[in-house]
Design a protein around this motif. Structure first.
Motif, PDB file in Angstrom:
ATOM      1  N   MET A 153     -51.807 -62.464  36.864  1.00  0.00           N
ATOM      2  CA  MET A 153     -52.051 -62.615  38.297  1.00  0.00           C
ATOM      3  C   MET A 153     -50.829 -62.174  39.108  1.00  0.00           C
ATOM      4  O   MET A 153     -50.969 -61.545  40.163  1.00  0.00           O
ATOM      5  N   VAL A 154     -49.640 -62.500  38.616  1.00  0.00           N
ATOM      6  CA  VAL A 154     -48.420 -62.042  39.288  1.00  0.00           C
ATOM      7  C   VAL A 154     -48.396 -60.520  39.322  1.00  0.00           C
ATOM      8  O   VAL A 154     -48.024 -59.900  40.337  1.00  0.00           O
ATOM      9  N   TYR A 155     -48.822 -59.916  38.235  1.00  0.00           N
ATOM     10  CA  TYR A 155     -48.881 -58.458  38.147  1.00  0.00           C
ATOM     11  C   TYR A 155     -49.803 -57.883  39.223  1.00  0.00           C
ATOM     12  O   TYR A 155     -49.455 -56.933  39.928  1.00  0.00           O
ATOM     13  N   LYS A 156     -50.985 -58.472  39.382  1.00  0.00           N
ATOM     14  CA  LYS A 156     -51.941 -58.000  40.378  1.00  0.00           C
ATOM     15  C   LYS A 156     -51.385 -58.171  41.792  1.00  0.00           C
ATOM     16  O   LYS A 156     -51.598 -57.323  42.668  1.00  0.00           O
ATOM     17  N   ARG A 157     -50.666 -59.272  42.015  1.00  0.00           N
ATOM     18  CA  ARG A 157     -50.091 -59.513  43.335  1.00  0.00           C
ATOM     19  C   ARG A 157     -48.966 -58.519  43.636  1.00  0.00           C
ATOM     20  O   ARG A 157     -48.767 -58.109  44.782  1.00  0.00           O
ATOM     21  N   LEU A 158     -48.244 -58.119  42.620  1.00  0.00           N
ATOM     22  CA  LEU A 158     -47.207 -57.103  42.796  1.00  0.00           C
ATOM     23  C   LEU A 158     -47.810 -55.742  43.124  1.00  0.00           C
ATOM     24  O   LEU A 158     -47.268 -54.986  43.943  1.00  0.00           O
ATOM     25  N   LEU A 159     -48.933 -55.424  42.510  1.00  0.00           N
ATOM     26  CA  LEU A 159     -49.553 -54.119  42.744  1.00  0.00           C
ATOM     27  C   LEU A 159     -50.075 -53.971  44.166  1.00  0.00           C
ATOM     28  O   LEU A 159     -50.308 -52.853  44.628  1.00  0.00           O
ATOM     29  N   LEU A 160     -50.245 -55.090  44.876  1.00  0.00           N
ATOM     30  CA  LEU A 160     -50.624 -55.020  46.287  1.00  0.00           C
ATOM     31  C   LEU A 160     -49.555 -54.306  47.114  1.00  0.00           C
ATOM     32  O   LEU A 160     -49.832 -53.797  48.198  1.00  0.00           O
TER      33      LEU A 160
ATOM     34  N   ILE B 172     -46.522 -50.448  44.312  1.00  0.00           N
ATOM     35  CA  ILE B 172     -45.385 -50.014  43.508  1.00  0.00           C
ATOM     36  C   ILE B 172     -45.898 -49.476  42.183  1.00  0.00           C
ATOM     37  O   ILE B 172     -47.032 -49.755  41.781  1.00  0.00           O
ATOM     38  N   PRO B 173     -45.114 -48.669  41.471  1.00  0.00           N
ATOM     39  CA  PRO B 173     -45.543 -48.171  40.158  1.00  0.00           C
ATOM     40  C   PRO B 173     -45.811 -49.323  39.189  1.00  0.00           C
ATOM     41  O   PRO B 173     -45.166 -50.378  39.271  1.00  0.00           O
ATOM     42  N   ARG B 174     -46.745 -49.134  38.284  1.00  0.00           N
ATOM     43  CA  ARG B 174     -47.076 -50.175  37.315  1.00  0.00           C
ATOM     44  C   ARG B 174     -45.865 -50.535  36.451  1.00  0.00           C
ATOM     45  O   ARG B 174     -45.671 -51.695  36.103  1.00  0.00           O
ATOM     46  N   SER B 175     -45.060 -49.530  36.125  1.00  0.00           N
ATOM     47  CA  SER B 175     -43.876 -49.802  35.314  1.00  0.00           C
ATOM     48  C   SER B 175     -42.906 -50.721  36.053  1.00  0.00           C
ATOM     49  O   SER B 175     -42.279 -51.598  35.448  1.00  0.00           O
ATOM     50  N   THR B 176     -42.793 -50.555  37.368  1.00  0.00           N
ATOM     51  CA  THR B 176     -41.916 -51.416  38.163  1.00  0.00           C
ATOM     52  C   THR B 176     -42.448 -52.837  38.194  1.00  0.00           C
ATOM     53  O   THR B 176     -41.683 -53.804  38.096  1.00  0.00           O
ATOM     54  N   ALA B 177     -43.763 -52.979  38.337  1.00  0.00           N
ATOM     55  CA  ALA B 177     -44.369 -54.322  38.332  1.00  0.00           C
ATOM     56  C   ALA B 177     -44.115 -55.012  36.992  1.00  0.00           C
ATOM     57  O   ALA B 177     -43.799 -56.213  36.950  1.00  0.00           O
ATOM     58  N   CYS B 178     -44.242 -54.272  35.897  1.00  0.00           N
ATOM     59  CA  CYS B 178     -43.969 -54.845  34.570  1.00  0.00           C
ATOM     60  C   CYS B 178     -42.508 -55.262  34.451  1.00  0.00           C
ATOM     61  O   CYS B 178     -42.198 -56.297  33.855  1.00  0.00           O
TER      62      CYS B 178
END
Length: 289
Positions: free
Chosen positions: A153-160, A163-169
């Protein structure tokens, strides 16, 4: 004939499985025996890293992550610290301070703020700031507060924040290292991880996409892929660059690329096909016309 093909497939699958086990053991051994390969990336190591992060600390931490602190192109941590502590009027309102500029005004301050050597990364920070204010009231802690045990869920909130998926990870993994988020999650899966995993397992670092790199990491460490992210990053940034230094690499005896190079042979692509399947070539509509 079909039976022979099936026997070959079973043999290849067995060899591939053994290779995955060898690589996994090498990465975990590296992390166990050398603190350098298991220490968190972040310098945000407070005396009580499992306590509550302040708003200013959370925003500075996220800012450094969004500026891609792993790129080694600049000392992002020092740049962010100077920007927040010396340049801004209110460190608590980092994102608000950024959007007080116009977009053009922010771009014009590229050299003055000196946050990152690439203008496009500097410009992207403005878009992130507008979304941080819109979705999270300019407080980075809101991204994970209440979702500490749900990294997905934190990942999905970051993608809002677009930002690049690698940065969210990277954000989630570092939060895990610091004790703010709990539970298994993926490796960063950037170009470094992709190159290292491609070489170690398939003998070729080309063609391993971030999605494939994350799939390989899940095979190597099903319980928590993030646990091998640090060794992959250290190997990739120290020895396994575009010009690999295999002889000095600590995992050379567990790497298909290094062993093949030493023997003067090319790895068989059949093992890559066994992991990901063969590419299918579809005719486009243009070809049919």
């Amino acid at each position: 004939m079909a039976q022979v093909h099936e026997e070959e497939h079973v043999k290849i699958s067995k060899i591939t499985g053994e290779m995955l086990l060898i690589v996994s053991d090498a990465l975990f051994m590296l992390a166990r025996e050398n603190p350098r390969f298991r220490a968190p990336d972040s310098i945000l190591q407070l005396e009580n890293s499992h306590g509550r992060m302040t708003r200013a600390e959370a925003n500075a931490f996220l800012c450094a992550c969004f500026l891609e602190y792993r790129s080694d192109k600049t000392d992002v941590w020092d740049n962010v610290a100077f920007f927040t502590e010396e340049t801004l009027n209110e460190t608590e309102k980092l994102w608000h301070e950024i959007v007080y500029h116009t977009r053009e005004g922010w771009d014009d301050r590229f050299f003055d703020y000196n946050l990152h050597p690439e203008p496009k990364i500097h410009a992207r920070l403005y878009q992130i700031a507008t979304l941080m204010v819109r979705f999270y009231a300019g407080d980075g802690r809101q991204i994970w507060t209440g979702y500490e045990d749900d990294p997905e869920m934190v990942y999905k909130r970051l993608l809002l924040l677009r930002i690049p998926r690698s940065t969210a990870c990277l954000v989630i993994g570092t939060l895990k290292d610091l004790g703010y988020v709990h539970g298994p999650f993926d490796i960063v899966g950037d170009i470094v991880d992709s190159r290292v995993l491609g070489r170690m397992i398939c003998g070729d670092g080309n063609g391993i996409t971030p999605a494939k790199a994350r799939r390989l990491a899940r095979m190597l460490s099903p319980e928590d892929p993030w646990s091998i992210d640090r060794p992959l990053y250290m190997i990739g940034s120290t020895w396994c660059g575009p010009g690999p230094k295999c002889r000095a690499c600590p995992v050379k005896l567990s790497c298909v690329f290094a062993i093949s190079d030493e023997l003067g042979i090319r790895p068989d692509p059949v093992f890559r096909d066994n992991l990901f399947g063969k590419k299918s070539h579809q005719k486009t509509l243009k070809q049919w016309q």
